[in-house]
Design a protein around this motif. Structure first.
Motif: not given
Length: 100
Positions: A28-35, A64-79
């Motif tokens: 959807t963004t042409g980027g890389v998603t990492a959690v 997108k950071a979610v305190a209840s799960t401790g997960q942070v999802t980051v979308v970036s142009e490259a790893p």
């Protein structure tokens, strides 16, 4: 509660309902998603602090950071270099626990 810093994105996907292709590329963004896992977040303020610091890394388009799960999802142009992510989370005052 969640904190999210994000640029406008298109909807839809070539691979899956979430938009993540098999290699981590985000169709959807042409980027890389990492959690990532971040410990110590307990509220919306914590989420915002982590999202703000990670958004400052060059090439990051959304966080997108979610305190209840401790997960942070980051979308970036490259790893992103893990050390850059670790340093940003540390600067926010939380502990980087690796990829989720």
């Amino acid at each position: 509660m969640t904190a999210e810093t994000q640029l406008p994105q298109a909807t839809g996907s070539c691979c899956s309902p979430g938009g993540a292709c098999h290699d981590g590329a985000d169709a959807t963004t042409g980027g890389v998603t990492a959690v990532y896992r971040v410990t110590g977040m307990t509220c919306g303020h914590c989420e915002g602090a982590v999202a703000e610091e990670l958004s400052g890394i060059e090439g990051v388009s959304s966080v997108k950071a979610v305190a209840s799960t401790g997960q942070v999802t980051v979308v970036s142009e490259a790893p992103l270099p893990e050390e850059a992510v670790r340093a940003a989370v540390d600067e926010a005052g939380y502990a980087f626990a690796g990829r989720a």
